[in-house]
Design a protein around this motif. Structure first.
Motif, PDB file in Angstrom:
ATOM      1  N   GLU A  50      17.680  12.272 138.657  1.00 58.64           N
ATOM      2  CA  GLU A  50      16.565  11.930 138.198  1.00 58.64           C
ATOM      3  C   GLU A  50      15.723  11.298 138.963  1.00 58.64           C
ATOM      4  N   VAL A  51      14.245  11.651 138.833  1.00 54.44           N
ATOM      5  CA  VAL A  51      13.262  11.109 139.547  1.00 54.44           C
ATOM      6  C   VAL A  51      13.092   9.334 139.355  1.00 54.44           C
ATOM      7  N   VAL A 111      11.772   9.862 145.361  1.00 54.94           N
ATOM      8  CA  VAL A 111      13.307   9.374 145.363  1.00 54.94           C
ATOM      9  C   VAL A 111      13.941   9.994 144.069  1.00 54.94           C
ATOM     10  N   ALA A 112      15.081  10.472 144.092  1.00 53.28           N
ATOM     11  CA  ALA A 112      15.865  10.828 142.987  1.00 53.28           C
ATOM     12  C   ALA A 112      17.224  10.166 142.933  1.00 53.28           C
TER      13      ALA A 112
END
Lengths: 277, 67
Positions: free
Chosen positions: B40-41, B35-36
């Motif tokens: 951003e991760v 998931v981002a």
């Protein structure tokens, strides 16, 4: 041409192939020199059968938005096949997107390996060299094992090696084009230019293309569409496996030089004289 | 209103990422999912506590055939 592949060249004279001829990339040793792309297979069953026929140990996957209707099965199929995943950054046009995709792939698949693709043109899908270098440098710094899809450019290949890529994956011709290796001289030059493994990526259309890649000194071949979009993918997977093996053997055997004129293979000595015709 | 995989998505105030993912049938143990949020991760370990901003852009990704 200098031998730089590490292929044993001992002249035993018995024609025996080395019993094991593994390839090592970033410390991981594989018996198969055929990497398989999972794209284009009409079903997961065919993909699974093709993996078995190809004998591949490393297969690529892409990262895309989750589809609640069809989830998880690809990872399960690949896990059942016992292969390692090589996530790609297909579809990325900037270093920023490729780096983020690699980080997400590391999170999703728990691997720090990435087949780095940064595309510069949507018609040819050719790599964008400056963006590719930028992304490779950043990912190497972050501890990734980076295998970049690159142009058939020996200078770029060396740059990629020098910034720490674990292998280079030059194209034979555009992705999915099936045009084979359009510039075999450059592929041979890349083999001379770098010490990391060279994996011919993209353009392979049929088995002879894979054999040529190995004869030119490539350490491995990656095939996706050539297998997945063949009329009979499983049979083509088997053909590619045999071709990679044959090309590797031929490379190690050392081919004869090309000549313009014939060289008799039968000696003239002892030729009978039948008198005037 | 947040955006999840390109589609508008209603969230309750204070709803966490884990709760939104649960509504998408993505468990904290789902294999092959990343998931981002806003580019951003968000590591799996942070899903439970991650508070979503009102205009968060969430990408929920998984393995697809390719390459």
């Amino acid at each position: 041409m200098t031998e730089t592949t590490g292929m044993p060249t001992t002249l035993t004279g018995n024609g025996a192939a080395p019993p094991e001829d593994p390839i090592t990339i970033a410390g991981r040793t594989m018996r198969s020199r055929l990497l398989l792309g999972t794209g284009g297979f009409p079903s997961l069953e065919l993909l699974s059968a093709a993996i078995a026929a190809a004998g591949s140990e490393l297969v690529t996957v892409a990262l895309r938005r989750i589809d609640p209707a069809a989830r998880g099965s690809l990872v399960d199929v690949l896990s059942d096949a016992g292969v390692d995943l090589l996530p790609n950054t297909a579809g990325c046009y900037t270093a920023r997107d490729a780096v983020l995709t690699a980080r997400l792939a590391r999170e999703a698949f728990e691997t720090n390996w990435v087949k780095l693709e940064v595309i510069g043109d949507e018609d040819t899908l050719l790599p964008d060299a400056p963006e590719l270098l930028r992304a490779a440098e950043e990912l190497v710094d972050e501890g990734f094992v980076v295998l970049p899809y690159t142009s058939d450019d020996p200078v770029l290949a060396r740059r990629l090696q020098d910034i720490g890529c674990a292998a280079v994956m030059p194209l034979g011709s555009p992705i999915g084009s099936g045009m084979g290796i359009r510039n075999p001289y450059n592929i041979a030059l890349i083999r001379e230019a770098v010490e990391v493994p060279v994996v011919l990526d993209a353009g392979v259309g049929t088995a002879s293309d894979a054999a040529l890649a190995m004869e030119l000194g490539c350490d491995a071949v990656m095939a996706a569409s050539a297998i997945s979009r063949a009329q009979d993918p499983v049979r083509m997977a088997r053909a590619m496996r045999a071709a990679v093996h044959a090309g590797r053997l031929a490379r190690g055997a050392g081919r004869i030089p090309r000549r313009l004129y014939a060289t008799a293979s039968t000696p003239d000595e002892g030729l009978p004289d039948f008198g005037p015709a | 209103m947040i955006v999840v995989n390109g589609e508008s998505f209603d969230v309750r105030p204070g709803e966490t990422l884990a709760a939104v993912l649960d509504r998408l049938d993505v468990s904290p143990h789902a294999r092959g999912v990343a998931v981002a949020v806003d580019g951003e991760v968000v590591p799996r370990a942070c899903w439970e506590l991650f508070a979503l901003a009102e205009d968060a852009r969430v990408e929920v990704l998984t393995a697809m055939q390719g390459g």
